[in-house]
Design an enzyme around this catalytic site. Structure first.
Site: not given
Ligand code: IVH
Length: 666
Positions: A110, A309, A404, A407
């Site tokens: 995802e 990431k 600065c 000034c």
């Molecule tokens: S799953 C236990 N799916 O990323 C798993 N999180 O540190 C729960 N986030 O706090 C999170 N996209 O705010 C999940 N497709 C996605 C996500 C997602 C963004 C954020 C979410 C979470 C952080 C993970």
């Protein structure tokens, strides 16, 4: 059709059209038709308050009642995910899962949406509560704000949803809304949001849900939780939730092999730039819930999921010089001057270096090749030095200035603060000009016809040395300047003259005392109803005031202990600026009910009828005897007569109870 049937029909239609528009992107009716239906429903709901519904589509417009959020414990803790930037750690994750499970499995890939997370609870197909992540164990109840987000269903479509469940996801501010919001804030001289994530979370915590409604947030949901979910597969559950009306990403994909996972990563690393919302990575989840349970959790995060990431976009370029800007408050900002370089579609020439500690940490030398990143921020920043590219002749080391640049005053650093300041508040040119610009701005003295360039010109010409000089300006002085005609000169002088009636609390804000924003200025004006009371104020007394802490209190005290500041305030007082609360303000008079005709009816508990009559008048309204087309609303206590109720309904007049009324005039 009875009124009740009509209301039900409109609600169902509006929920459906809302879903077509905000979730499917496929409206079936025009915006005007939608607005007309909404207005019709609003009118009916006003006339028939007994059919009120917390989840009516009309709840999406928000209200401007203030609220402090209530904290709510999460039924299931909201954990975070293990993060990685490296492909080899993705392989490690995959192999770990494979070994632990020792059977076939699928991975759901995802997008990782970059907003603020939310947990929604539904009961019997209706949104019950929306809670922020908070500390993972408990969060803030932001239900009213979340109801204004059109892609979040208030009432679900028919389907096999569990009687009670939670669904979690990310609240986002699309790039387009984010950019529009910042453009507006720039015009209003309000601080800009650094990125859509901050804008989304800031908006969600707004005390005023009408503000949230106006900010155009969106949401994607990615995690279904509950006792009796429809399927064993995470992916399948979300596809089912989609049929209930939820906005689920179209970009989820099930992977069977490690190669499938890398294909997904590589595709989205570039393709994500075409999405309307910010993403900062991808999330990999073992698809089967049974297998998820087998894998379990570590103390902080699930063993069945990981976040990969994306590397923030960065560019490599040469550092030519570090310059230093002096702000209105004297804060010094170091700025890197770079060889122009392309980064995420724009040419970058300058980047922020934040403060002395950051510069020291980077061990920066002039001529270094440096990494510049944008990562969703507006202002690019330097994140590293390519030390391996240094040749024999290392340039001069960058050392933070001690004096600065404008000034020459020796800079100071306040305890616990990263920034350096120029303390020469009253004579450092950018501070003087900045103070004047702040003083004339819309939310302060609201002086028209003057902008930063004119202020600069007046300053250069020696016409103004501080804000009090504005009041000595003559049409003739201004008219002879470049690009100024008689007419604009007259307007400026007139607008300056008019500013003498700006209320005291805004004058306090306009002075530009460090850390004193609009709210604090308002509080100060109630604490000291005459500015001279602030001359002797002590820190301890000031910290007793709401919203004023140690830091603000000290700043106020030191402002008024400075003889030059006190002399300026005295000059302004003699010129005729409002330096105390006027009698009307002291008496609590407002114009909150200006132009409103209010009928009082029934029996009350908090105040007598006469007291209510006085309150209506105090806030600029008029108390009238009988209900007519001109009535704005009825202030209704217990046992209001049925004939009156019927008449109010017929005319579509709003009925307001005691508590609501008191909130209106609060
Ligand atoms: S799953 C236990 N799916 O990323 C798993 N999180 O540190 C729960 N986030 O706090 C999170 N996209 O705010 C999940 N497709 C996605 C996500 C997602 C963004 C954020 C979410 C979470 C952080 C993970």
């Amino acid at each position: 059709m009875t009124a009740k049937e009509k209301i039900d029909r409109l609600r169902a239609d509006l929920h459906r059209h809302n879903y077509n528009y905000y979730v499917l992107n496929a409206p079936e009716i025009s915006d005007k038709e939608f607005d007309d239906m909404m207005r019709e429903l609003q009118n009916l709901e006003q006339a028939y308050p007994e059919y009120a519904d917390e989840n009516s589509p009309t709840m999406r417009v928000g209200s401007d009642l203030n609220k402090d959020f209530v904290q709510v414990a999460h039924k299931y803790p909201m954990l975070s995910l293990g993060n990685t930037y490296s492909e080899s750690e993705v392989t490690d994750f995959y192999n770990r899962v494979k070994e632990s499970l020792n059977e076939d499995f699928e991975i759901c890939c995802e997008l990782k949406y970059d907003g603020t997370s939310i947990s929604l609870t539904y009961e019997n197909g209706r949104l019950l509560r929306a809670v922020t992540r908070g500390d993972g164990e408990k969060g803030d109840d932001v239900t009213d704000n979340v109801k204004t987000i059109r892609s979040i269903p208030l009432v679900l479509h028919h389907g096999n949803y569990p009687q009670s469940f939670e669904i979690r996801g990310e609240i986002l501010m699309p790039w387009e809304s984010f950019e529009a919001l910042n453009r507006e804030r720039e015009l209003r001289e309000e601080p800009l949001f650094a990125n859509p994530r901050n804008a989304a979370s800031g908006t969600l915590k707004s005390q005023n849900s009408a503000v949230v409604a106006a900010r155009k947030l969106d949401a994607y949901l990615y995690y279904l939780l509950g006792e009796d979910l429809p399927c064993d597969g995470h992916y399948e559950n979300l596809q089912t939730a989609k049929t209930w009306g939820f906005k689920i990403s179209d970009h989820m994909k099930k992977a069977q092999t490690l190669q499938d996972i890398f294909d997904y990563i590589n595709y989205w690393d570039t393709e994500r730039k075409n999405l309307p919302v910010a993403t900062d990575g991808i999330v990999l989840k073992v698809n089967s819930l049974k297998q998820q349970r087998n894998l379990g959790y570590t103390a902080k995060s699930p063993r069945w999921a990981i976040a990969y990431k994306f590397q923030a976009e960065r560019a490599l370029t040469r550092l030519n010089k570090v310059s230093y800007q002096v702000g209105r408050t004297g804060a010094i900002t170091p700025v890197a001057n770079l060889d122009p370089v392309q980064l995420s579609g724009t040419v970058v020439r300058r980047a922020s270096l934040h403060n002395a500690d950051i510069i020291e940490g980077l061990d920066l030398h002039i001529g270094d090749m440096v990494y510049v990143e944008k990562g969703g921020e507006i202002i690019p920043k330097i994140t590293g030095v390519a030390k391996e590219m240094r040749d024999g002749n290392l340039g001069e080391k960058v050392v933070f200035i001690t004096h600065c640049p404008e000034c020459g005053s020796k800079l100071i650093r306040y305890e616990g603060e990263a920034a350096h300041y120029c303390p020469n508040e009253t004579a450092c040119p950018p501070q003087i000009k900045g103070k004047i610009e702040h003083f004339i701005s819309r939310k302060a003295m609201n002086i028209d016809g003057l902008g930063p360039e004119t202020v600069d010109l007046f300053y250069q010409q020696g016409l103004i040395k501080d804000v009090s000089d504005l009041y000595l300006l003559k049409v003739e002085d201004i008219e002879r300047l470049e690009r100024m005609g008689r007419k604009s000169a007259e307007n400026i002088v007139k607008s300056i003259e008019q500013s003498k009636s700006v209320p005291y609390e805004r004058v306090l804000f306009a002075l530009g005392i460090r850390f004193v924003g609009e709210t604090v200025a308002k509080r100060l004006s109630r604490f000291a109803t005459d500015i001279t009371e602030l001359y002797q104020a002590e820190t301890d007394a000031l910290t007793e005031v709401d919203d004023i802490g140690e830091k603000i209190a000290q700043s106020v005290v030191s402002y008024f202990r400075n003889p030059q500041n006190k002399a300026l305030v005295e000059r302004l007082r003699h010129i005729g600026l409002q330096m105390k609360q006027n009698a009307e303000e002291l008496a609590g008079k407002t114009d909150k009910l200006a132009g409103q005709n209010v009928v009082i009816s029934g029996v009350f508990t908090h105040h007598s009828r006469d007291e209510y009559k006085a309150l209506i008048e105090k806030h600029g309204g008029k108390n009238t005897g009988s209900i007519s087309g001109k009535t704005s609303f009825i202030l209704a206590g217990e046992s209001m007569g049925p004939a009156k109720l019927e008449k109010a309904r017929k005319l579509g007049i709003r009925i307001v109870n005691e508590d609501e009324f008191l909130q209106m005039i609060e």
